[in-house]
Design a protein around this motif. Structure first.
Motif, PDB file in Angstrom:
ATOM      1  N   THR A   1       0.814  -1.217   0.000  1.00  0.00           N
ATOM      2  CA  THR A   1       0.000   0.000   0.000  1.00  0.00           C
ATOM      3  C   THR A   1       0.849   1.270   0.000  1.00  0.00           C
ATOM      4  OG1 THR A   1      -0.199  -0.175   2.418  1.00  0.00           O
ATOM      5  CG2 THR A   1      -1.972  -1.115   1.093  1.00  0.00           C
ATOM      6  N   GLN A   2       1.945   1.274   0.753  1.00  0.00           N
ATOM      7  CA  GLN A   2       2.746   2.486   0.837  1.00  0.00           C
ATOM      8  C   GLN A   2       3.548   2.762  -0.431  1.00  0.00           C
ATOM      9  OE1 GLN A   2       5.105   2.758   4.421  1.00  0.00           O
ATOM     10  NE2 GLN A   2       3.301   3.072   5.702  1.00  0.00           N
ATOM     11  N   THR A   3       3.879   1.719  -1.185  1.00  0.00           N
ATOM     12  CA  THR A   3       4.623   1.924  -2.430  1.00  0.00           C
ATOM     13  C   THR A   3       3.709   2.137  -3.629  1.00  0.00           C
ATOM     14  OG1 THR A   3       4.754  -0.469  -2.840  1.00  0.00           O
ATOM     15  CG2 THR A   3       6.582   0.545  -1.621  1.00  0.00           C
ATOM     16  N   GLY A   4       2.407   1.972  -3.437  1.00  0.00           N
ATOM     17  CA  GLY A   4       1.473   2.142  -4.544  1.00  0.00           C
ATOM     18  C   GLY A   4       1.501   1.018  -5.550  1.00  0.00           C
ATOM     19  N   ALA A   5       1.947  -0.156  -5.138  1.00  0.00           N
ATOM     20  CA  ALA A   5       1.982  -1.306  -6.045  1.00  0.00           C
ATOM     21  C   ALA A   5       0.570  -1.642  -6.513  1.00  0.00           C
ATOM     22  CB  ALA A   5       2.610  -2.502  -5.347  1.00  0.00           C
ATOM     23  N   LYS A   6       0.459  -2.129  -7.760  1.00  0.00           N
ATOM     24  CA  LYS A   6      -0.834  -2.436  -8.354  1.00  0.00           C
ATOM     25  C   LYS A   6      -1.300  -3.855  -8.054  1.00  0.00           C
ATOM     26  CE  LYS A   6      -0.928   1.575 -10.395  1.00  0.00           C
ATOM     27  NZ  LYS A   6      -1.838   2.635  -9.905  1.00  0.00           N
ATOM     28  N   ALA A   7      -0.368  -4.739  -7.694  1.00  0.00           N
ATOM     29  CA  ALA A   7      -0.668  -6.141  -7.425  1.00  0.00           C
ATOM     30  C   ALA A   7       0.555  -6.718  -6.728  1.00  0.00           C
ATOM     31  CB  ALA A   7      -0.964  -6.889  -8.727  1.00  0.00           C
ATOM     32  N   ALA A   8       0.488  -7.994  -6.340  1.00  0.00           N
ATOM     33  CA  ALA A   8       1.632  -8.589  -5.652  1.00  0.00           C
ATOM     34  C   ALA A   8       1.717 -10.075  -5.936  1.00  0.00           C
ATOM     35  CB  ALA A   8       1.531  -8.358  -4.144  1.00  0.00           C
ATOM     36  N   VAL A   9       2.957 -10.558  -6.029  1.00  0.00           N
ATOM     37  CA  VAL A   9       3.242 -11.987  -6.151  1.00  0.00           C
ATOM     38  C   VAL A   9       3.882 -12.415  -4.838  1.00  0.00           C
ATOM     39  CG1 VAL A   9       4.512 -13.774  -7.404  1.00  0.00           C
ATOM     40  CG2 VAL A   9       3.546 -11.808  -8.642  1.00  0.00           C
ATOM     41  N   LEU A  10       3.295 -13.428  -4.210  1.00  0.00           N
ATOM     42  CA  LEU A  10       3.721 -13.863  -2.880  1.00  0.00           C
ATOM     43  C   LEU A  10       4.250 -15.283  -2.942  1.00  0.00           C
ATOM     44  CD1 LEU A  10       0.438 -12.681  -1.106  1.00  0.00           C
ATOM     45  CD2 LEU A  10       2.514 -11.324  -1.497  1.00  0.00           C
ATOM     46  N   VAL A  11       5.267 -15.572  -2.146  1.00  0.00           N
ATOM     47  CA  VAL A  11       5.832 -16.923  -2.060  1.00  0.00           C
ATOM     48  C   VAL A  11       5.852 -17.342  -0.594  1.00  0.00           C
ATOM     49  CG1 VAL A  11       7.856 -18.381  -2.451  1.00  0.00           C
ATOM     50  CG2 VAL A  11       7.264 -16.599  -4.109  1.00  0.00           C
ATOM     51  N   GLY A  12       5.393 -18.573  -0.341  1.00  0.00           N
ATOM     52  CA  GLY A  12       5.455 -19.136   0.997  1.00  0.00           C
ATOM     53  C   GLY A  12       5.798 -20.600   0.932  1.00  0.00           C
ATOM     54  N   PHE A  13       6.267 -21.160   2.052  1.00  0.00           N
ATOM     55  CA  PHE A  13       6.617 -22.584   2.072  1.00  0.00           C
ATOM     56  C   PHE A  13       6.200 -23.191   3.413  1.00  0.00           C
ATOM     57  CE2 PHE A  13      10.202 -20.510   3.964  1.00  0.00           C
ATOM     58  CZ  PHE A  13      10.601 -19.546   3.038  1.00  0.00           C
ATOM     59  N   GLY A  14       6.335 -24.494   3.501  1.00  0.00           N
ATOM     60  CA  GLY A  14       5.747 -25.239   4.605  1.00  0.00           C
ATOM     61  C   GLY A  14       6.566 -25.270   5.870  1.00  0.00           C
ATOM     62  N   GLU A  15       7.202 -24.204   6.217  1.00  0.00           N
ATOM     63  CA  GLU A  15       7.987 -24.126   7.441  1.00  0.00           C
ATOM     64  C   GLU A  15       7.750 -22.773   8.092  1.00  0.00           C
ATOM     65  OE1 GLU A  15      12.029 -26.212   5.780  1.00  0.00           O
ATOM     66  OE2 GLU A  15      11.002 -24.638   4.664  1.00  0.00           O
ATOM     67  N   HIS A  16       7.794 -22.739   9.413  1.00  0.00           N
ATOM     68  CA  HIS A  16       7.769 -21.489  10.176  1.00  0.00           C
ATOM     69  C   HIS A  16       6.574 -20.591   9.837  1.00  0.00           C
ATOM     70  CE1 HIS A  16      11.910 -21.669  12.076  1.00  0.00           C
ATOM     71  NE2 HIS A  16      11.925 -22.700  11.231  1.00  0.00           N
ATOM     72  N   ASN A  17       5.441 -21.202   9.513  1.00  0.00           N
ATOM     73  CA  ASN A  17       4.204 -20.472   9.193  1.00  0.00           C
ATOM     74  C   ASN A  17       4.349 -19.513   8.008  1.00  0.00           C
ATOM     75  OD1 ASN A  17       2.433 -21.600  11.112  1.00  0.00           O
ATOM     76  ND2 ASN A  17       3.346 -20.349  12.731  1.00  0.00           N
ATOM     77  N   SER A  18       5.286 -19.815   7.145  1.00  0.00           N
ATOM     78  CA  SER A  18       5.511 -18.975   5.970  1.00  0.00           C
ATOM     79  C   SER A  18       4.281 -18.946   5.056  1.00  0.00           C
ATOM     80  CB  SER A  18       6.726 -19.515   5.204  1.00  0.00           C
ATOM     81  OG  SER A  18       6.760 -19.042   3.881  1.00  0.00           O
ATOM     82  N   PHE A  19       3.797 -20.127   4.675  1.00  0.00           N
ATOM     83  CA  PHE A  19       2.670 -20.197   3.740  1.00  0.00           C
ATOM     84  C   PHE A  19       1.419 -19.583   4.353  1.00  0.00           C
ATOM     85  CE2 PHE A  19      -0.521 -22.960   1.367  1.00  0.00           C
ATOM     86  CZ  PHE A  19      -0.430 -22.219   0.197  1.00  0.00           C
TER      87      PHE A  19
END
Length: 369
Positions: free
Chosen positions: A55-73
């Motif tokens: 929100t602060q950078t004014g991005a139009k969309a986002a691509v997110l990556v998570g994995f099955g450790e440390h509550n990342s996903f």
């Protein structure tokens, strides 16, 4: 490059993730993100940092990556939900563990790069203003400059023959067209030329110039089709190659034939020049497709819907008498019922996951063959 977000509670693990990201796709500072940032949730507890970054950078969309450790996903999914509740599209890529994430990170980066390139692209339209150009400006904030056919003709006349085109095709007219197109396309993300008015006035096509320039790394569409140019630019960012624009010639059941008189020289096993199909003027290009599998995409004229399908090539080359010169018979799906437009762009390989992700980020309606 990706922004890595981590909770201070997971110090050593977060450092390992950061090192992986650096060597795989590069790591960016949170303030240096683009229009569609790639955000790696290294640990849980990072959702609000991600939302604030977007929100602060004014991005139009986002691509997110998570994995099955440390509550990342879990954090990645929560971020997507919060962003979508705010009307900001997001996609999530998942890895079983961070150590198995290199390929997924690279895929996610290609998607983020493609979506970013398609927002605010600099485009050139040779011909006259179209409703499609207006749609591109409105929907994707494109900067579309229109150059008239008459001004393009003057540029061709004044241009010295392009040496690469002269060596490849041994035709001075083609070489001059190539030189003018190369000059006008320089510094732009893509160009499109309304080729039929030009060939009717000058009795020579721009087809070979497009075939060469696309192989050299430019992205140039024919028939002034900016929607096809959009798909070609997506192909360029996802695969490194521009895709092949093709007309639907025949469609019945799960088979369809496609054809067009130009294809990028780096997308064929072999090629030869032939007379242009409709006009008989020089030159059309006939080529045998280099791949067996493509992702075929077609955008609606106002660029608000995309149809996607995997195309298995059954035959290619020049085997239909009354059709454009590069031809392919493919197994794909019900083209006759679902095609949103005539032109389809064939992207090398099966990249349906990536194309659907880009389409979602750009708020396109998605239909599958």
């Amino acid at each position: 490059m990706a922004v890595v977000l981590a909770s201070p509670l997971h110090g050593s693990f977060a450092a390992e993730v950061s090192e992986l990201v650096k060597r795989t796709v590069g790591e960016a500072a949170p303030g240096a993100v683009g229009k569609v940032p790639l955000i790696v949730h290294a640990t849980g507890g990072t959702t609000w940092d991600a939302v604030e970054l977007v929100t602060q950078t004014g991005a139009k969309a986002a691509v997110l990556v998570g994995f099955g450790e440390h509550n990342s996903f879990a954090s990645a999914l929560h971020t997507r939900a919060e962003l979508e509740a705010m009307g900001i599209p997001a996609v999530v890529f998942h890895c079983p563990t961070y150590a198995q994430c290199e390929d997924t990170l690279k895929k996610a980066k290609r998607v983020a790069d493609a979506a970013s390139a398609l927002l605010g692209a600099k485009a050139l339209l040779i011909g006259r203003e179209t409703a499609q150009a207006a749609a591109a400006r409105q929907r994707f904030q494109w900067d579309v400059e229109v150059v008239s056919i008459e001004d393009f003709e003057k540029a061709v006349e004044a241009a010295p023959p392009d040496s690469a085109a002269l060596k490849t095709f041994d035709d001075e007219k083609v070489a001059k067209i190539t030189a003018a197109l190369r000059d006008l396309a320089a510094g732009r993300d893509l160009a499109a030329i309304q080729c039929f008015p030009y060939l009717m006035r000058n009795k020579v096509t721009p087809c070979l110039a497009l075939a060469l320039l696309n192989a050299e790394g430019y992205t140039v569409a024919c028939e002034g089709d900016l929607a096809a140019g959009f798909a070609m630019l997506m192909s360029r960012r996802l695969t490194g190659r521009p895709g092949w624009i093709a007309n639907v010639v025949y469609a019945k059941g799960r088979q369809a034939a496609f054809a067009h008189c130009t294809i990028s020289l780096d997308m064929v096993k072999s090629w030869r020049t032939m007379p242009h199909f409709e006009s008989g003027y020089p030159h059309g290009l006939s080529g045998e497709l280099a791949e067996d599998i493509y992702t075929a995409v077609s955008l609606s004229p106002r660029m608000d819907k995309i149809v996607i399908g995997v195309a298995k090539v059954l035959k290619s080359g020049n085997f239909i008498e009354r059709a454009c010169r590069t031809q392919a018979l493919v197994e794909i799906g019900d083209v006759a019922a679902k095609a949103p437009a005539n032109h389809h762009v064939f992207i090398p390989g099966d990249v349906t996951e990536e194309v659907k992700a880009v389409a979602k980020l750009l708020k396109l309606e998605i239909v599958e063959y």
